[in-house]
Design a protein around this motif. Structure first.
Motif, short mmCIF file in Angstrom:
data_model
loop_
_atom_site.label_atom_id
_atom_site.label_comp_id
_atom_site.label_asym_id
_atom_site.label_seq_id
_atom_site.Cartn_x
_atom_site.Cartn_y
_atom_site.Cartn_z
N PRO A 2 0.81 -1.22 0.00
CA PRO A 2 0.00 0.00 0.00
C PRO A 2 0.85 1.27 0.00
CG PRO A 2 -0.11 -1.11 2.13
CD PRO A 2 0.60 -2.03 1.21
N ASP A 34 -2.98 4.25 -2.61
CA ASP A 34 -4.21 3.70 -2.06
C ASP A 34 -4.98 4.76 -1.27
OD1 ASP A 34 -3.92 0.53 -2.36
OD2 ASP A 34 -1.97 1.41 -1.98
N ILE A 117 -7.19 -1.64 4.82
CA ILE A 117 -6.06 -2.00 3.95
C ILE A 117 -5.59 -3.40 4.33
CG2 ILE A 117 -3.69 -1.44 3.28
CD1 ILE A 117 -4.30 1.49 3.81
#
Length: 257
Positions: A2, A34, A117
């Motif tokens: 990420p 992200d 996430i």
């Protein structure tokens, strides 16, 4: 892995005098983050053509947006946003204190979103602090206090990002860095990257601070030709990994690494 990107977009007004939210979106899109934290967005303001810059950029990126107006004048707004294509929810969006001796200073604020996430809820807080030392210290006290980082819901992993208007030598920066890690320091860069001004960056005032379960893999200031003219700041990109054993407080005793 990420990625999170923080970017003061200067109401999408470039150093060439051109106003262009789409150009800002192009700078961001090239790095496929992200989560995006933006500062200095205009929403419905006459000076920038009445555009909702937060939603325009989010739409161009295929992201949803959480916006907080630090300043409201009738129907015109100016503030900060968190954009992401990941599942997320807005936890909190509020004003930060100013300096009691200078009530005329620009209002400041912060917003906090919980972003999913990799199966983990990451607490992301985006802010834009004041230009005066006294107001910055009051704002940092608030962010470190029981309503923000000290709140039980603000559990590790936590990422605090934004334009802090504070260099690493300042008391404001040092207070934050004694509680959370500066991603640039953790990354092991031999020379930290400045972000302002964009044409010839000399000051490091845009920061990403992370809690202990976040391992920083890479830090980069976006220095493309487009980024150098799209805003007066350069974006700061951090690629990271979330360690197992999440769910702890962000550790306000965490020393700078």
């Amino acid at each position: 892995m990420p990625r999170i990107l923080t970017y003061n977009v200067h109401r999408c007004l470039g150093t060439d005098g051109r106003l262009s939210p789409s150009r800002i979106a192009d700078v961001i899109a090239a790095y496929e983050p992200d989560v995006v934290a933006l500062q200095e967005l205009d929403v419905g303001r006459l000076r920038t053509g009445g555009i909702d810059q937060a939603h325009a950029i989010a739409q161009a990126l295929g992201m949803h947006v959480h916006f907080h107006a630090s300043l409201r004048v009738v129907e015109e707004e100016y503030g900060n946003a968190i954009l992401t294509h990941r599942p997320s929810r807005l936890v909190k969006a509020e004003a930060l204190p100013g300096w009691i001796r200078r009530p005329d200073l620009e209002p400041r604020g912060a917003l906090w979103a919980s972003v999913q996430i990799g199966g983990t809820e990451v607490q992301v807080i985006n802010t834009h602090l004041g230009l005066r030392r006294h107001e910055r210290l009051a704002q940092i006290d608030t962010l470190l206090g029981p309503h923000w980082l000290g709140q039980p819901a603000c559990r590790d992993p936590v990422i605090l990002v934004g334009d802090f208007n504070a260099t690493p030598r300042s008391r404001a920066y040092q207070r934050l860095a004694s509680h959370l890690s500066d991603a640039q320091a953790q990354s092991g860069l031999s020379r930290p990257r400045a972000t302002f001004p964009s044409r010839l960056p000399m000051l490091r005032i845009d920061h990403v601070f992370v809690s202990r379960s976040i391992r920083v893999l890479r830090v980069e200031t976006v220095r493309t030709p487009l980024a150098r003219i799209a805003s007066d700041h350069l974006p700061l990109l951090v690629e990271f990994q979330i360690a197992h054993g999440k769910g702890h407080k962000p550790s306000l005793a965490h020393a700078q690494e």
